[in-house]
Design an enzyme around this catalytic site. Sequence first.
Site, PDB file in Angstrom:
ATOM      1  NE  ARG A   1       5.700  19.501  -0.052  1.00 42.52           N
ATOM      2  CZ  ARG A   1       5.417  19.518   1.253  1.00 42.52           C
ATOM      3  NH1 ARG A   1       5.049  18.396   1.865  1.00 42.52           N
ATOM      4  NH2 ARG A   1       5.515  20.624   1.940  1.00 42.52           N
TER       5      ARG A   1
ATOM      6  CB  ILE B   1      -0.561  11.787  -1.000  1.00 45.50           C
ATOM      7  CG1 ILE B   1      -2.064  11.883  -0.696  1.00 45.50           C
ATOM      8  CG2 ILE B   1      -0.316  10.767  -2.102  1.00 45.50           C
ATOM      9  CD1 ILE B   1      -2.911  12.292  -1.912  1.00 45.50           C
ATOM     10  CG  ASP B   2       3.260  15.326   1.606  1.00 45.66           C
ATOM     11  OD1 ASP B   2       3.606  14.352   2.297  1.00 45.66           O
ATOM     12  OD2 ASP B   2       4.035  15.940   0.849  1.00 45.66           O
ATOM     13  NE  ARG B   3      -2.254  18.600   7.928  1.00 47.97           N
ATOM     14  CZ  ARG B   3      -3.007  18.431   9.012  1.00 47.97           C
ATOM     15  NH1 ARG B   3      -4.284  18.745   8.982  1.00 47.97           N
ATOM     16  NH2 ARG B   3      -2.480  17.965  10.127  1.00 47.97           N
TER      17      ARG B   3
END
Length: 299
Positions: free
Chosen positions: A234, A134-136
Amino acid sequence: MKSFSSYMIAMEHQDKTVENYLKQILQCSGRKIQRLTRQKGLLLNGKPTFLQKKLKLGDKLQVLISEDAGFGVKPEQGVVEILYEDEYLLVINKPARQLVHPTGQTTSGTLANFLAFELQQRSILSAIRAVHRIDRDTSGCVMFAKDSHSQFILAQQLSARTIKRTYWALVKGVVSPPSGTINAPIGSHPNQPNRRAINEQGEPAVTHYRTLRTFPDASLLELTLETGRTHQVRVHLAHLGYPIIGDGMYGVRVSWMLRQALHAEAISFNHIKKEEELTIHAPLPADFAKAIDYCANHQ
């Protein structure tokens, strides 16, 4: 004797080149890829391979583990919140603003570094194998396999969509209709290489959503993924016209939520031996809960 981490190629990653898989999925830096090439540290189905070789479903890619104590990353002391663990895997609650794995110039402070230290303290020597990422700035559930066989089985579950990932997102606007499916392919952005975009030549991407709460000018959504494209939630929500609050790349910057309001709330999977379905939940972080309260009381 050289030691390798093994990765089984899932359906959503077939047709990628070895180089793209290393960069996009394993998040290897260009320098690390060069080093692997020099050291003959890349094997495909047990044989040396080259960077532009296209991967197929079920291929086994082996990547040489560096000398960092056999974990593939340098063990580093830090907080690891384990949500679930058995002899085959772990599910960890990743905080926002932390990378899952070293990438580019960031070689420390990642979840993988901290997990390597946790396993080292228990005298467990195992390569750190993230099943997905998953993204930062996204918080929540991340799954790690403890061995290559478990990783293979979990990769098969991911490919067969047996692993189900559920996200919560706080978005701008009152979503209409309140539930639905976003089916729009995602590919490279035409002008900005670090971004993704809806692209007819991109890879298929499907996101299901339903509204949990509505506010005067915001909605709290629950989303489930059929596919796992980079930045999928997103990009899809921005495309739908309801961008994620706090998302500086695709969404709406606000002073009261300083990162994207996106949380990997749950992950469901089949137990490797018992064949029963398990669902693991990650508690909502304080900043996300405060953002919901703000929407309820200030808009």
